[in-house]
Write an enzyme that holds these catalytic residues in place. Structure first.
Site, short mmCIF file in Angstrom:
data_model
loop_
_atom_site.label_atom_id
_atom_site.label_comp_id
_atom_site.label_asym_id
_atom_site.label_seq_id
_atom_site.Cartn_x
_atom_site.Cartn_y
_atom_site.Cartn_z
N TRP A 1 -12.10 -2.39 -7.27
CA TRP A 1 -12.92 -2.09 -8.46
C TRP A 1 -13.67 -0.77 -8.30
O TRP A 1 -14.14 -0.19 -9.28
CB TRP A 1 -13.94 -3.21 -8.71
N LEU B 1 11.18 -20.02 -3.76
CA LEU B 1 10.07 -19.34 -3.10
C LEU B 1 8.78 -19.42 -3.93
O LEU B 1 8.82 -19.36 -5.16
CB LEU B 1 10.46 -17.87 -2.90
N SER C 1 -7.55 -5.69 -4.60
CA SER C 1 -8.61 -6.24 -3.75
C SER C 1 -9.95 -6.22 -4.48
O SER C 1 -10.13 -5.49 -5.47
CB SER C 1 -8.72 -5.43 -2.46
N THR C 2 -10.91 -6.99 -3.96
CA THR C 2 -12.25 -6.99 -4.56
C THR C 2 -12.88 -5.59 -4.44
O THR C 2 -13.76 -5.24 -5.22
CB THR C 2 -13.16 -8.04 -3.87
N GLY D 1 -0.10 5.38 -4.44
CA GLY D 1 -0.72 6.64 -4.87
C GLY D 1 -0.10 7.82 -4.15
O GLY D 1 0.24 8.84 -4.78
N HIS E 1 2.14 3.12 -8.98
CA HIS E 1 1.88 1.69 -9.16
C HIS E 1 3.03 1.02 -9.91
O HIS E 1 3.43 -0.10 -9.59
CB HIS E 1 0.56 1.48 -9.90
N ARG F 1 -12.47 2.01 -7.62
CA ARG F 1 -11.64 3.16 -8.03
C ARG F 1 -12.06 3.63 -9.44
O ARG F 1 -12.70 2.89 -10.18
CB ARG F 1 -10.17 2.76 -8.02
N ASP G 1 0.81 -1.21 0.00
CA ASP G 1 0.00 0.00 0.00
C ASP G 1 0.85 1.27 0.00
O ASP G 1 1.97 1.28 0.50
CB ASP G 1 -0.92 -0.03 1.23
N GLY G 2 0.29 2.32 -0.55
CA GLY G 2 0.93 3.64 -0.51
C GLY G 2 1.48 4.11 -1.84
O GLY G 2 2.15 5.14 -1.91
N ARG H 1 -4.68 -1.37 9.24
CA ARG H 1 -5.87 -2.20 9.06
C ARG H 1 -5.57 -3.34 8.10
O ARG H 1 -4.57 -3.32 7.39
CB ARG H 1 -7.06 -1.37 8.57
N GLU I 1 1.84 -12.44 13.13
CA GLU I 1 2.41 -11.25 13.74
C GLU I 1 2.27 -10.12 12.72
O GLU I 1 2.48 -10.32 11.53
CB GLU I 1 3.90 -11.46 14.07
C1 IPE Z 1 -5.27 -2.67 0.19
O1 IPE Z 1 -4.98 -1.33 -0.03
C2 IPE Z 1 -5.32 -3.39 -1.11
C3 IPE Z 1 -4.05 -3.54 -1.79
C4 IPE Z 1 -2.89 -3.13 -1.37
C5 IPE Z 1 -4.11 -4.23 -3.05
P1 IPE Z 1 -6.13 -0.24 -0.18
O2 IPE Z 1 -5.46 1.06 -0.39
O3 IPE Z 1 -7.11 -0.67 -1.18
O4 IPE Z 1 -6.82 -0.32 1.25
P2 IPE Z 1 -7.67 0.78 2.04
O5 IPE Z 1 -8.72 1.28 1.08
O6 IPE Z 1 -6.73 1.85 2.46
O7 IPE Z 1 -8.24 0.05 3.21
C1 IPE Z 2 -1.70 0.22 -3.25
O1 IPE Z 2 -1.48 1.58 -3.32
C2 IPE Z 2 -2.03 -0.40 -4.58
C3 IPE Z 2 -3.42 -0.85 -4.68
C4 IPE Z 2 -4.33 -0.73 -3.77
C5 IPE Z 2 -3.80 -1.48 -5.92
P1 IPE Z 2 -2.67 2.62 -3.30
O2 IPE Z 2 -3.13 2.87 -4.69
O3 IPE Z 2 -3.75 2.18 -2.38
O4 IPE Z 2 -1.93 3.89 -2.73
P2 IPE Z 2 -2.50 4.93 -1.68
O5 IPE Z 2 -2.96 4.15 -0.48
O6 IPE Z 2 -3.63 5.64 -2.35
O7 IPE Z 2 -1.35 5.81 -1.38
MG MG Z 3 -4.08 2.46 -0.40
#
Ligand code: IPE
Ligand code: IPE
Ligand code: MG
Length: 249
Positions: A78, A140, A74-75, A32, A46, A80, A29-30, A203, A216
């Site tokens: 979609w 792996l 994730s499910t 964006g 990405h 977005r 995550d992160g 989360r 953990e």
């Molecule tokens: C979780 O990240 C899903 C993936 C990393 C693929 P999200 O960015 O979608 O999760 P939320 O919306 O912050 O909970």
């Molecule tokens: C995780 O990064 C990639 C996916 C959820 C597909 P994000 O796109 O959620 O990035 P942030 O959380 O908006 O920074």
């Molecule tokens: Mg995110």
């Protein structure tokens, strides 16, 4: 001078005599926010995130991790905007297409978990190809969670079990945790020992709900594209200090 070797700027060495997690799961995550911080479009984040993944897969394999599960889509993703979903899907397609050359040369086995329904035929074809091409690799195992959601996974398992009971091929008395887990995407995979979530969110976002019952957790504010060996070692070192009790004493 040696004292500088202990500076916090130098990544700590991994204690290989300590327990190496058999299965690590990562919520990537992160992306964006990484891009926004640089004034770049989210998709650039990405792309950088996909590069980070390739590096981390190799490092995990070198360290001796056996299973690495990464949350790629994730499910709920979609929901977005369509152009972001499209960009993510084409990046995933590209990742799968190049994975043989870039990773399987390293003896990596690749599998995809999640619902295939909803994915394009092109992606489904690539998943089938990469799965069978890397099936006999012994390094792996990389599990890519794509169109993955735990609630869907668990609900579908329950529905399949119900159908078997109705058909008379399964007795309700035989339903227990062990049997139930065989109906999940991860049927033959051990539960994750360590779940890593960068990006500052604390989360689970519908990831491996069943499988992470006793995992953990390690959180960090680092954004996924910036994640590196240093943070992986930090997470594993912290894991090695934890006392896993599994409800016992
Ligand atoms: C979780 O990240 C899903 C993936 C990393 C693929 P999200 O960015 O979608 O999760 P939320 O919306 O912050 O909970
Ligand atoms: C995780 O990064 C990639 C996916 C959820 C597909 P994000 O796109 O959620 O990035 P942030 O959380 O908006 O920074
Ligand atoms: Mg995110």
């Amino acid at each position: 001078m040696w004292i500088f070797g202990h500076s916090k700027h130098i990544s700590p060495a991994l204690d290989k005599s300590g327990l190496i997690p058999v299965h690590i799961a990562i919520i990537m995550d992160g992306n964006g926010r990484w891009a926004s911080k640089r004034g770049l479009p989210r998709n650039a984040g990405h792309r950088e995130g996909a590069n980070t993944l390739k590096r981390i897969v190799r490092i995990c394999d070198e360290i001796g991790v056996k299973f690495l599960t990464v949350y790629a889509f994730s499910t709920e993703n979609w929901n977005r905007p369509k152009d972001e979903v499209d960009a993510l899907m084409s990046l995933l397609l590209e990742f799968l297409k190049n994975a043989d050359n870039e990773l399987a040369g390293k003896n990596i086995r690749i599998r995809v978990i999640g619902e295939s329904e909803g994915l394009s035929n092109e992606i489904k074809k690539e998943i089938a190809r990469i799965t069978s091409n890397t099936m006999n690799n012994t390094g792996l195992t990389l599990l890519i969670a794509l169109n993955y959601g735990s609630r869907t996974e668990i609900t579908n398992a329950a529905a399949r079990i119900a159908r078997e009971v109705k058909r008379g091929t399964l007795n309700p008395e035989d339903i227990n945790e062990k049997l139930f887990s065989r109906y999940l995407y991860t049927s033959d995979i051990p539960d994750p020992d360590l779940v890593i979530r960068p990006s500052g969110e604390h989360r689970i976002s519908n990831f491996l709900l069943w499988q992470s019952s006793y995992s953990e957790f390690w959180y960090s504010d680092i954004l996924w594209p910036d994640f590196s060996k240093k943070y992986l070692i930090e997470a594993i070192t912290e894991f090695q200090r934890r006392n896993r009790r599994f409800g016992g004493l």
